[in-house]
Design a protein around this motif. Structure first.
Motif, short mmCIF file in Angstrom:
data_model
loop_
_atom_site.label_atom_id
_atom_site.label_comp_id
_atom_site.label_asym_id
_atom_site.label_seq_id
_atom_site.Cartn_x
_atom_site.Cartn_y
_atom_site.Cartn_z
N PHE A 218 45.05 -13.50 -16.71
CA PHE A 218 45.02 -12.64 -15.52
C PHE A 218 46.31 -11.83 -15.39
N LEU A 219 47.46 -12.47 -15.58
CA LEU A 219 48.73 -11.74 -15.54
C LEU A 219 48.78 -10.67 -16.61
N LYS A 220 48.31 -10.99 -17.79
CA LYS A 220 48.29 -10.02 -18.88
C LYS A 220 47.45 -8.81 -18.52
N LYS A 221 46.31 -9.04 -17.92
CA LYS A 221 45.42 -7.95 -17.55
C LYS A 221 46.04 -7.08 -16.46
N LEU A 222 46.69 -7.70 -15.48
CA LEU A 222 47.37 -6.92 -14.44
C LEU A 222 48.46 -6.04 -15.05
N LYS A 223 49.21 -6.59 -15.98
CA LYS A 223 50.28 -5.83 -16.62
C LYS A 223 49.71 -4.65 -17.40
N GLU A 224 48.62 -4.87 -18.10
CA GLU A 224 47.97 -3.78 -18.84
C GLU A 224 47.55 -2.65 -17.91
N LYS A 225 47.14 -3.00 -16.71
CA LYS A 225 46.68 -2.03 -15.73
C LYS A 225 47.83 -1.35 -14.99
N GLY A 226 49.06 -1.79 -15.24
CA GLY A 226 50.21 -1.20 -14.57
C GLY A 226 50.38 -1.64 -13.13
N ILE A 227 49.77 -2.76 -12.78
CA ILE A 227 49.90 -3.30 -11.43
C ILE A 227 51.17 -4.15 -11.33
N LEU A 228 52.00 -3.86 -10.35
CA LEU A 228 53.24 -4.60 -10.17
C LEU A 228 52.94 -6.00 -9.65
N MET A 229 53.82 -6.95 -9.97
CA MET A 229 53.61 -8.34 -9.56
C MET A 229 54.88 -8.95 -8.97
N GLY A 230 54.69 -9.78 -7.97
CA GLY A 230 55.82 -10.46 -7.35
C GLY A 230 55.44 -11.87 -6.94
N ILE A 231 56.45 -12.70 -6.73
CA ILE A 231 56.26 -14.07 -6.25
C ILE A 231 56.92 -14.20 -4.88
N ALA A 232 56.18 -14.79 -3.93
CA ALA A 232 56.68 -15.03 -2.58
C ALA A 232 56.45 -16.51 -2.28
N THR A 233 57.48 -17.32 -2.39
CA THR A 233 57.31 -18.77 -2.36
C THR A 233 58.20 -19.45 -1.33
N SER A 234 57.73 -20.60 -0.86
CA SER A 234 58.53 -21.43 0.03
C SER A 234 59.42 -22.40 -0.74
N ASN A 235 59.28 -22.43 -2.05
CA ASN A 235 60.05 -23.34 -2.88
C ASN A 235 61.49 -22.84 -3.05
N SER A 236 62.31 -23.61 -3.75
CA SER A 236 63.69 -23.20 -3.98
C SER A 236 63.76 -22.23 -5.16
N LYS A 237 64.76 -21.38 -5.13
CA LYS A 237 64.95 -20.39 -6.21
C LYS A 237 65.12 -21.09 -7.55
N GLU A 238 65.86 -22.20 -7.54
CA GLU A 238 66.14 -22.92 -8.78
C GLU A 238 64.86 -23.43 -9.44
N LEU A 239 63.96 -24.00 -8.64
CA LEU A 239 62.73 -24.56 -9.20
C LEU A 239 61.75 -23.47 -9.62
N VAL A 240 61.73 -22.37 -8.87
CA VAL A 240 60.87 -21.25 -9.26
C VAL A 240 61.27 -20.72 -10.63
N GLU A 241 62.56 -20.43 -10.77
CA GLU A 241 63.05 -19.88 -12.04
C GLU A 241 62.81 -20.86 -13.18
#
Length: 223
Positions: free
Chosen positions: A102-125
Motif C-alpha cells: 500500500f505504501l509503495k502504491k501511494l508513493k507511485e501515485k505521488g501521494i504524500l505520507m505522514g505519521i501522527a502518533t501518540s507514541n514516543s519519537k524514539e520508538l516510532v523511529e
C-alpha cells in the motif's frame, strides 16, 4: 495493481497513526503497563487502557504519576517505558497486513505520507526504520509536539501543515475511536482499520469513520 479510486479522489496526503494502524503493537502495551505498575505493588486497573487511549506519551506519564502517585519524574517514567518497549519493537512488532504494498502504491501515485502518533519519537523511529518503511514518510510527528493528544485534531493538523496539504485533501488511517475523532475533528476523511485489540469497538469505529478495512490489501485492486 491500482488504488481504489473512490477512496482517493482529491486526496493529496495520507496520514497514519502508528500503533494498531501501521504496525501490530497494541497487544504489548497492556503487558508493559501491568509490569510497570506491578513494580510499585499496584494491580492494573480494568479501566486503564480505555482511559489513556489517545493520550500523548507525555500526557500518559502525567496521568500515571497523578493517579498512581508514581515517585519518579515524568522524564524517568517515559524513559523507562521506552526501555521496556525497545526490545519488543525491535524484534516482535511486524507491519500490519498489506502495509508495504500500500505504501509503495501511494508513493507511485505521488501521494504524500505522514505519521501522527501518540507514541514516543524514539520508538516510532526505531520501528519504522527496523521495518524498512522510514523513507516513505515526509512528516513524522508525535502528540508530545502539540498542545493536546487525540481526539484533539492538533496532531493531524500539524502533519498536514508539514505536508502542505489542506485538511479536505487528507485521508487518515486510524484504529481507535479517539484517533478517528481526531481525524474527523481536523476536517479530514478517515478510514478505520481493524485491530484485534479494539475489535469490540468495530461498530462504533464504522459509525464514526468514512471507510473501514480489515487489511490494506482491500485498497489495492488488480489491474
Amino acid at each position: 495493481m491500482t488504488l481504489k479510486d473512490e477512496l482517493f479522489q482529491g486526496i493529496e496526503a495520507v496520514l497514519f497513526d502508528l500503533d494498531g494502524t501501521l504496525v501490530d503493537s497494541m497487544w504489548m502495551w497492556e503487558d508493559i503497563d501491568r509490569e510497570y505498575l506491578g513494580r510499585f505493588g499496584i494491580e492494573l486497573p480494568g479501566d486503564l487502557q480505555d482511559l489513556i487511549q489517545g493520550m500523548s506519551f507525555s500526557e500518559t506519564a502525567v496521568y500515571f504519576k497523578e493517579r498512581f502517585l508514581i515517585p519518579h519524574s515524568l522524564e524517568d517514567i517515559k524513559a523507562e517505558w521506552n526501555r521496556m518497549a525497545w526490545d519488543k519493537y525491535s524484534n516482535e512488532v511486524p507491519l500490519k497486513e498489506g502495509v508495504l504494498p500500500f505504501l509503495k502504491k501511494l508513493k507511485e501515485k505521488g501521494i504524500l505520507m505522514g505519521i501522527a502518533t501518540s507514541n514516543s519519537k524514539e520508538l516510532v523511529e526505531l520501528v519504522i526504520t527496523k521495518l524498512g518503511v522510514r523513507d516513505y514518510f515526509d512528516s513524522i510527528r508525535t502528540s508530545c509536539e502539540v498542545a493536546k493528544g487525540k481526539p484533539s485534531p492538533d496532531i493531524y493538523l500539524l502533519v498536514a501543515e508539514d505536508l502542505g496539504a489542506k485538511s479536505a485533501n487528507c485521508l487518515v488511517f486510524e484504529d481507535i475511536i479517539q484517533g478517528i475523532q481526531a481525524g474527523k475533528n481536523a476536517g479530514m476523511k478517515v478510514c478505520s482499520v481493524y485491530d484485534r485489540n479494539s475489535e469490540e469497538d468495530d461498530d462504533k469505529k464504522k459509525e464514526l469513520s468514512d471507510y473501514y478495512i480489515h487489511t490494506y490489501l482491500e485498497l489495492i485492486e488488480d489491474e
